[in-house]
Design a protein around this motif. Structure first.
Motif, PDB file in Angstrom:
ATOM      1  N   VAL A  57      -1.523   7.491  16.303  1.00  9.07           N
ATOM      2  CA  VAL A  57      -2.917   7.736  16.648  1.00  9.07           C
ATOM      3  C   VAL A  57      -3.245   9.185  16.314  1.00  9.07           C
ATOM      4  N   GLY A  58      -4.392   9.400  15.678  1.00  7.13           N
ATOM      5  CA  GLY A  58      -4.782  10.743  15.267  1.00  7.13           C
ATOM      6  C   GLY A  58      -4.046  11.188  14.018  1.00  7.13           C
ATOM      7  N   GLY A  59      -4.421  12.366  13.520  1.00 10.31           N
ATOM      8  CA  GLY A  59      -3.770  12.893  12.328  1.00 10.31           C
ATOM      9  C   GLY A  59      -4.193  12.157  11.070  1.00 10.31           C
ATOM     10  N   HIS A  60      -3.191  11.818  10.234  1.00  6.50           N
ATOM     11  CA  HIS A  60      -3.441  11.149   8.962  1.00  6.50           C
ATOM     12  C   HIS A  60      -2.663   9.838   8.889  1.00  6.50           C
ATOM     13  N   PRO A  61      -3.165   8.884   8.118  1.00  2.98           N
ATOM     14  CA  PRO A  61      -2.508   7.571   8.030  1.00  2.98           C
ATOM     15  C   PRO A  61      -1.483   7.503   6.901  1.00  2.98           C
ATOM     16  N   ASP A  62      -0.679   6.453   6.945  1.00  6.25           N
ATOM     17  CA  ASP A  62       0.190   6.059   5.835  1.00  6.25           C
ATOM     18  C   ASP A  62      -0.461   4.847   5.180  1.00  6.25           C
ATOM     19  N   LEU A  63      -0.876   4.998   3.924  1.00  2.00           N
ATOM     20  CA  LEU A  63      -1.638   3.946   3.255  1.00  2.00           C
ATOM     21  C   LEU A  63      -0.944   3.478   1.986  1.00  2.00           C
ATOM     22  N   PRO A  64      -1.197   2.245   1.564  1.00  2.00           N
ATOM     23  CA  PRO A  64      -0.727   1.806   0.251  1.00  2.00           C
ATOM     24  C   PRO A  64      -1.426   2.607  -0.855  1.00  2.00           C
ATOM     25  N   ASP A  65      -0.735   2.781  -1.971  1.00  2.00           N
ATOM     26  CA  ASP A  65      -1.304   3.543  -3.086  1.00  2.00           C
ATOM     27  C   ASP A  65      -2.613   2.959  -3.587  1.00  2.00           C
ATOM     28  N   ASP A  66      -2.736   1.635  -3.545  1.00  2.00           N
ATOM     29  CA  ASP A  66      -3.907   0.992  -4.131  1.00  2.00           C
ATOM     30  C   ASP A  66      -5.063   0.822  -3.146  1.00  2.00           C
ATOM     31  N   LEU A  67      -4.945   1.385  -1.947  1.00  2.00           N
ATOM     32  CA  LEU A  67      -6.020   1.282  -0.967  1.00  2.00           C
ATOM     33  C   LEU A  67      -6.866   2.544  -1.011  1.00  2.00           C
ATOM     34  N   ASP A  68      -8.137   2.394  -1.336  1.00  2.00           N
ATOM     35  CA  ASP A  68      -9.055   3.525  -1.348  1.00  2.00           C
ATOM     36  C   ASP A  68      -9.388   3.944   0.072  1.00  2.00           C
ATOM     37  N   TRP A  69      -9.538   5.252   0.248  1.00  2.00           N
ATOM     38  CA  TRP A  69      -9.920   5.762   1.562  1.00  2.00           C
ATOM     39  C   TRP A  69     -11.322   5.252   1.890  1.00  2.00           C
ATOM     40  N   PRO A  70     -11.527   4.677   3.069  1.00  2.00           N
ATOM     41  CA  PRO A  70     -12.848   4.134   3.413  1.00  2.00           C
ATOM     42  C   PRO A  70     -13.919   5.221   3.453  1.00  2.00           C
ATOM     43  N   LEU A  71     -15.104   4.895   2.942  1.00  2.00           N
ATOM     44  CA  LEU A  71     -16.228   5.813   2.915  1.00  2.00           C
ATOM     45  C   LEU A  71     -17.393   5.240   3.722  1.00  2.00           C
ATOM     46  N   THR A  72     -18.226   6.116   4.249  1.00  3.75           N
ATOM     47  CA  THR A  72     -19.457   5.681   4.894  1.00  3.75           C
ATOM     48  C   THR A  72     -20.449   5.235   3.824  1.00  3.75           C
TER      49      THR A  72
END
Length: 316
Positions: A57-72
């Motif tokens: 919780v908090g900080g930064h996530p661990d994401l798959p390479d092919d997942l774009d960071w969600p945008l508003t």
């Protein structure tokens, strides 16, 4: 799922606390019958990112390479809130039919800006695999702004959550309590204040430690028992709840081809997927010490359709 012996232990503890610490033995059955089995989420140690794929919780996530960071909708990076590894959660999935999580994978929660507007822009993302994840940071400032949140590892525990202020049947509580007092002390007037005593208990029971930052499948905080109405109205109708439960039921019933029974079934099956409390250690502040709430329909949860969710905020 939560083991039967864990359920029995928590139920015994709740009953003992009601009876011995708060003098609420006369209404213990009423309170416990309304309990919801869920998952309690605590912070443990500060997360130094020594491994990937853990619940955080908090900080930064661990994401798959092919997942774009969600945008508003305005193209601003959303703020990461939490990643929950299903392996950590699956031993504590409620066994009362109120929520079935996937056995594997990662659930991510992101949010846009937070204000009193409803609903709040957000993304809930489910990734079936926790392999080949990479720690990621947003490209620039995120929607929430302010100081970065502090990453913490997450401790997962089973939880028997009891009704909050909005959801406790105050009339039944008072009636049953006064009836008990009249029997035990027929010469004296009933003392009352059952709701006040119960709310003291509820606050201590549902929020037992400053380590607690959230939970799943329990009761939302609020002034009125309409959080499910607001969520289902947005998920199914795409519109904000007007504040009239009667009007909401009418609109939902029309949406379900006049089937009011289905409306009430759907409302009953609208689940609190995640609640996140204001927490100074992490850096979460939801308006005036409020609570962030994510809801999902039970059918969508079972189908792993996490794009059909609603996010709102309660603040006193």
């Amino acid at each position: 799922m939560i083991k039967p012996e864990q359920c029995e232990r928590l139920t015994r503890k709740a009953r003992k606390t009601l009876e011995e610490e708060y003098g609420l033995g006369a209404v213990a059955d009423l309170v416990l019958d309304a309990g919801r089995w869920g998952i309690r989420l605590d912070v443990s140690t500060t997360d130094e990112y020594r491994r990937t794929g853990n619940s955080r919780v908090g900080g930064h996530p661990d994401l798959p390479d092919d997942l774009d960071w969600p945008l508003t909708k305005d193209g601003v990076p959303m703020t990461f809130l939490a990643q929950l590894n299903m392996v950590d959660l699956s031993p504590y999935t409620p066994n009362d039919g109120r929520g079935t999580l996937p056995e594997r994978g990662m659930l991510y929660f992101f949010i846009g800006s937070v204000d009193a507007a409803y609903p709040i822009e957000h993304r809930v993302i489910y990734e079936p695999s926790t392999y080949n994840l990479v720690k990621r940071e947003p490209d620039g400032a995120t929607a929430l702004g302010g100081e970065p949140t502090i990453a913490h590892s997450v401790t997962v525990l089973p939880n028997l959550e009891l009704p909050t202020y909005a959801y406790i049947d105050a009339a039944a509580l008072d009636e049953q309590g006064k009836a008990s007092e009249a029997v035990s002390n027929p010469e004296g007037a009933p003392g009352g204040r059952w709701l006040d005593r119960y709310l003291e208990f509820e606050s201590d029971w549902n929020h037992p430690s400053p380590l607690n930052w959230g939970g799943m499948f329990g009761y939302p905080d609020g002034q009125h028992p309409d959080a499910e109405h607001r969520a289902l109205s947005y998920i199914e109708l795409g519109e904000a709840h007007t504040g009239s439960e009667q009007e909401c039921v009418k609109k939902l019933t029309a949406h379900y081809d006049g089937d009011e029974e289905r409306t009430w079934e759907e409302l009953s099956d609208t689940l609190l997927l995640l609640k996140i409390d204001t927490n100074d250690a992490i850096g979460f502040q939801w308006l005036d010490c409020g609570e962030l709430q994510f809801f999902i329909r039970g059918a969508d949860l079972e189908a792993e359709q996490f794009d059909h969710t609603c996010c709102s905020i309660y603040s006193s």
